[in-house]
Write an enzyme that holds these catalytic residues in place. Sequence first.
Site, PDB file in Angstrom:
ATOM      1  CG  HIS A 177      32.689  46.338  55.782  1.00 30.00           C
ATOM      2  ND1 HIS A 177      33.335  46.520  54.880  1.00 30.00           N
ATOM      3  CD2 HIS A 177      32.143  45.308  56.093  1.00 30.00           C
ATOM      4  CE1 HIS A 177      34.310  45.277  54.356  1.00 30.00           C
ATOM      5  NE2 HIS A 177      33.205  44.304  55.571  1.00 30.00           N
TER       6      HIS A 177
ATOM      7  CG  HIS B 249      38.422  46.394  56.796  1.00 32.83           C
ATOM      8  ND1 HIS B 249      37.239  47.619  56.738  1.00 32.83           N
ATOM      9  CD2 HIS B 249      37.870  44.807  55.550  1.00 32.83           C
ATOM     10  CE1 HIS B 249      37.134  47.199  55.113  1.00 32.83           C
ATOM     11  NE2 HIS B 249      36.741  45.620  55.356  1.00 32.83           N
TER      12      HIS B 249
ATOM     13  CE  LYS C  78      38.270  47.464  51.548  1.00 33.00           C
ATOM     14  NZ  LYS C  78      38.133  46.827  50.235  1.00 33.00           N
TER      15      LYS C  78
ATOM     16  NE  ARG D  11      28.967  51.478  30.333  1.00 29.05           N
ATOM     17  CZ  ARG D  11      30.565  51.689  30.379  1.00 29.05           C
ATOM     18  NH1 ARG D  11      31.042  52.104  29.769  1.00 29.05           N
ATOM     19  NH2 ARG D  11      30.825  49.814  30.594  1.00 29.05           N
TER      20      ARG D  11
END
Length: 508
Positions: free
Chosen positions: A200, A262, A170, A64
């Site tokens: 990650h 993780h 996530k 935006r």
Amino acid sequence: MTSTRHNPLRDPQDRRLPLIAGPCSLVIFGVTGDLARKKLIPAVYDLANRGLLPPGFSLIGFARRDWEDQDFADIVYESARAHARTPFREEVWDQLAAGMRFVPGSFDDDQAFEQLARTISELDVARGTGGNHAFYLSIPPTFFPDVVDQLRKHGLAEAAGAWRRVVIEKPFGHDLHSAKELNAIVSEVFLRESVFRIDHYLGKETVQNILAFRFANGMFEPIWNSHYVDHVQITMAEDIGIGGRAGYYDGIGAARDVIQNHLLQLLALVAMEEPVSFNAYSLRIEKQKILANAHPPERLDLHTARGQYAAGWAGGEKVGGYLQEQDIASSSTTETYAAIRLDIETRRWAGVPFYLRTGKRLGRRVTEVAVVFKRAPHQPFSKTATEELGENALVMRIQPDEGVTLRFGAKVPGTAMEIRDVNMDFAYGGAFVESSPEAYERLILDVLLGDPPLFPQHEEVELAWEILDPIMKFWAGHGKPESYPSGGWGPASADEMLARDGRVWRRP
Ligand code: BG6
């Protein structure tokens, strides 16, 4: 233009290069956010620099903002210059910049999505992206349903003879219920194999090395079980506070932020059986078996701990506590530290507790997995000789200072028999000349290649929530987290939790 066209960014002499992505584009929603600027865009640049993107690769930003393509390109330039891992090269930049487009709009704006559809078609012709497009949702999860629905509505979620993929950051839901809802929404629009959930940590070299370490070597697996292992400690400690992320973090907290994903992924990789192959299916099946069998002990009051950082020290400076952070209510009960014990009910692991802990504003930044072994059944030494001997341990250092340490006892030189702990060390820096790619480089490339092993499916996500849900519920009914000083190692209750089991946390 296709991927077979000459790509000036690829060094044909280098035969170790992995696969190069085919014709495609990456559309990033939330391109003005921190993650996009510090991780995603630099990773795209690094991939281009390594010659792993096709010559016509295109990058589309959606946000935006009242921007033209050039404004977007300027932002990309700045973030690549500031955060890329590899050196800046003009020719790489020029090639990338030619494929940059910006679509202004909000997520409920039909016209913006129409413009996105037009932009994509234009790129298919002008840059040869071949109808293949990945949509990266680097946006707050509350917007996931809207964007996924817009992609469906505007015919962007599928294309004949080409692929469309969606990449989801996530948190995948807030609990089991919301995770299931989210999954239902996504799977109505995208095929199962087109959904890439990013954790990650799975993109980190040292995390993938857990598999190499365990299954490429003969000497560790025979002792990787309850006969030899006393317990396992998985630590993800951060020295930073929440910075400017109050909006994301407050109400989420440490357990949802990193244990749900993780740390449970680390646990699954450390504990799982050998997969029949490293394809996505076989890997996921083994991880799922561990997650399905991992449970906290019944007495959550004794086997979990949580804390919130108070004032203290960080980087040699005095700092305020969590409740003094900008945009945090003084009544917030969000935990910034969490520790839990999990027992894995399998033959291999029965009786071996796995302790997981994470926290912000701790003594230093370190992520490691420590496998702590039982003492030798008999020690033919005097008590004084072994006074300073600890337990044998194998420590996989995920970051920083990546490597593996084996701790064992050795005789102190001298006439007396005195045994003390010593370390045997493997360090990535000393063993390899290649530097490790950033996790996001690996993961974005895998998305573009359509290579799924490093992406958890929704079954894993839901199993992880099943483990966490009772703990979150218990904490919600038990007042405030204990405060701990910034710069320390967490709340006293975390130490007590281990002391009750006759153990101590490692001081990494
Ligand atoms: C993210 C969390 O997933 O991981 C952050 O949301 C955390 O709170 C970050 O700081 C840590 O990542 P890394 O790769 O620096 O260990």
